[in-house]
Write a protein that holds these residues in place. Structure first.
Motif, PDB file in Angstrom:
ATOM      1  N   GLY A 236       4.664  -1.717  -0.857  1.00  0.00           N
ATOM      2  CA  GLY A 236       3.727  -1.373  -1.921  1.00  0.00           C
ATOM      3  C   GLY A 236       4.356  -0.491  -2.980  1.00  0.00           C
TER       4      GLY A 236
ATOM      5  N   ALA B 203      -2.214   0.411 -10.901  1.00  0.00           N
ATOM      6  CA  ALA B 203      -3.365  -0.171 -10.199  1.00  0.00           C
ATOM      7  C   ALA B 203      -3.393  -1.690 -10.371  1.00  0.00           C
ATOM      8  CB  ALA B 203      -4.653   0.449 -10.706  1.00  0.00           C
TER       9      ALA B 203
ATOM     10  N   THR C  71       5.085  -1.595  -7.052  1.00  0.00           N
ATOM     11  CA  THR C  71       4.337  -0.865  -8.087  1.00  0.00           C
ATOM     12  C   THR C  71       5.266   0.006  -8.927  1.00  0.00           C
ATOM     13  OG1 THR C  71       3.825   0.872  -6.463  1.00  0.00           O
ATOM     14  CG2 THR C  71       2.173  -0.837  -6.813  1.00  0.00           C
TER      15      THR C  71
ATOM     16  N   VAL D  34      -6.421   2.744   3.651  1.00  0.00           N
ATOM     17  CA  VAL D  34      -6.727   3.148   2.284  1.00  0.00           C
ATOM     18  C   VAL D  34      -5.504   3.710   1.569  1.00  0.00           C
ATOM     19  CG1 VAL D  34      -7.375   5.510   2.869  1.00  0.00           C
ATOM     20  CG2 VAL D  34      -8.437   4.395   0.893  1.00  0.00           C
TER      21      VAL D  34
ATOM     22  N   CYS E 108      -1.138   3.847  -6.333  1.00  0.00           N
ATOM     23  CA  CYS E 108      -1.203   3.812  -7.802  1.00  0.00           C
ATOM     24  C   CYS E 108      -1.307   5.208  -8.403  1.00  0.00           C
ATOM     25  CB  CYS E 108      -2.361   2.936  -8.278  1.00  0.00           C
ATOM     26  SG  CYS E 108      -3.983   3.502  -7.735  1.00  0.00           S
TER      27      CYS E 108
ATOM     28  N   ARG F 282      -1.508  -5.941  -2.719  1.00  0.00           N
ATOM     29  CA  ARG F 282      -2.331  -5.831  -1.510  1.00  0.00           C
ATOM     30  C   ARG F 282      -2.719  -7.209  -0.985  1.00  0.00           C
ATOM     31  NH1 ARG F 282      -5.226  -1.522   0.548  1.00  0.00           N
ATOM     32  NH2 ARG F 282      -6.868  -2.110   2.005  1.00  0.00           N
TER      33      ARG F 282
ATOM     34  N   VAL G 221      -0.971  -2.903  -7.854  1.00  0.00           N
ATOM     35  CA  VAL G 221      -1.352  -2.654  -6.463  1.00  0.00           C
ATOM     36  C   VAL G 221      -2.289  -3.744  -5.957  1.00  0.00           C
ATOM     37  CG1 VAL G 221      -2.731  -1.149  -4.978  1.00  0.00           C
ATOM     38  CG2 VAL G 221      -0.944  -0.177  -6.397  1.00  0.00           C
ATOM     39  N   MET G 222      -3.218  -4.176  -6.788  1.00  0.00           N
ATOM     40  CA  MET G 222      -4.215  -5.169  -6.340  1.00  0.00           C
ATOM     41  C   MET G 222      -3.575  -6.485  -5.906  1.00  0.00           C
ATOM     42  SD  MET G 222      -7.550  -4.502  -8.795  1.00  0.00           S
ATOM     43  CE  MET G 222      -6.653  -4.593 -10.352  1.00  0.00           C
TER      44      MET G 222
ATOM     45  N   SER H 203      -3.909   1.684  -1.360  1.00  0.00           N
ATOM     46  CA  SER H 203      -4.515   1.770  -2.694  1.00  0.00           C
ATOM     47  C   SER H 203      -4.149   3.064  -3.405  1.00  0.00           C
ATOM     48  CB  SER H 203      -6.041   1.657  -2.579  1.00  0.00           C
ATOM     49  OG  SER H 203      -6.408   0.421  -1.994  1.00  0.00           O
TER      50      SER H 203
END
Length: 261
Positions: free
Chosen positions: A51, A87, A55, A110, A116, A94, A90-91, A113
């Motif tokens: 992640g 963000a 990002t 969590v 970001c 994920r 990240v979406m 998320s």
């Protein structure tokens, strides 16, 4: 200890800035919540690493171009724009990671998320803000990412092996004892402190050893050269000694011959 005396080690530290030198997690305290709280297994560490990579790298490369389009009086928008842009990355990240390994996403929870708004992301942006060379920006971002990933993996493996007796959720038959206390967040902070202290200790040991080598190696070289010169002199004088011995032997033989006559 002067760094000017440790040329190779100084070059090594400059080349690994962000990994071994000024590690973002150990020396600057960045991404500490992810390492201390979320990295409880190898899976969570790998998930957070993926992640962070997907990002921090694209955001760090796109932000310089976006901020050039924004007037100078709105420079304060740098942080909000960085968070919104991360963000957006990240979406889909994920979703992609979730399709590859749902268990991996469940283990991260969590915290995925929260990448970001990671301090690591904002610090990386601040460190490359004035850099115009895209290749140098990418290199700096990769170094910081590798430094953070190294800490995440070490903490995750250590806690999973000692706390659950597993590695990537596979039981380790040789691990008979469980230390459940390493799974709590407090132990994560303590482990980070030990890693930071260990890194500083190793740094000082390498410097001390290198300075000792620089002190004694010239003496050993000088002694070696002297021994070599002595050996060369011996080899040069050896023929003369042999000829002298032959002459003495010839004289003695001739004297003996006359006496016998």
């Amino acid at each position: 200890m002067k760094m000017s005396k440790t040329h190779w080690y100084a070059r090594f530290l400059r080349g690994t800035k962000g990994i071994f030198r000024r590690n973002p997690a150990l020396s600057m305290g960045l991404a500490v919540p992810f390492a201390a709280v979320a990295a409880t297994s190898l899976q969570t560490a790998v998930g957070l690493s993926i992640g962070t990579l997907m990002t921090m790298i694209p955001v760090g490369l796109l932000m310089p171009f976006l901020m050039k389009k924004i007037p100078q009086q709105f420079a304060w928008l740098d942080v909000p724009v960085c968070a919104l842009l991360s963000a957006l990355f990240v979406m889909p990240t994920r979703i992609i990671v979730g399709n590859i390994s749902p268990a991996l996403m469940d283990s991260v929870g969590v915290y995925f998320s929260l990448l970001c708004v990671s301090t690591l992301l904002f610090t990386a942006r601040e460190a490359t803000k004035d850099e115009e060379n895209l290749a140098q920006i990418l290199l700096d971002l990769l170094r910081m990412w590798l430094g953070a990933v190294m800490v995440l993996l070490l903490v995750g493996i250590f806690r999973e092996v000692l706390g659950n007796g597993t590695l990537w959720n596979k039981p380790l038959t040789w691990m008979k004892v469980r230390f459940s206390g390493v799974m709590v967040s407090g132990m994560g902070f303590i482990l980070l402190g030990f890693l930071a202290a260990l890194g500083r200790k190793l740094h000082r040991i390498v410097l001390a050893v290198h300075l000792l080598l620089e002190k004694y190696i010239p003496l050993l070289k000088e002694k070696w050269h002297k021994n070599k010169e002595i050996e060369e002199l011996k080899t040069e004088s050896a023929p003369e000694e042999e000829s002298a011995e032959q002459l003495v032997q010839e004289i003695s033989d001739s004297v003996l011959g006359k006496e016998q006559e």
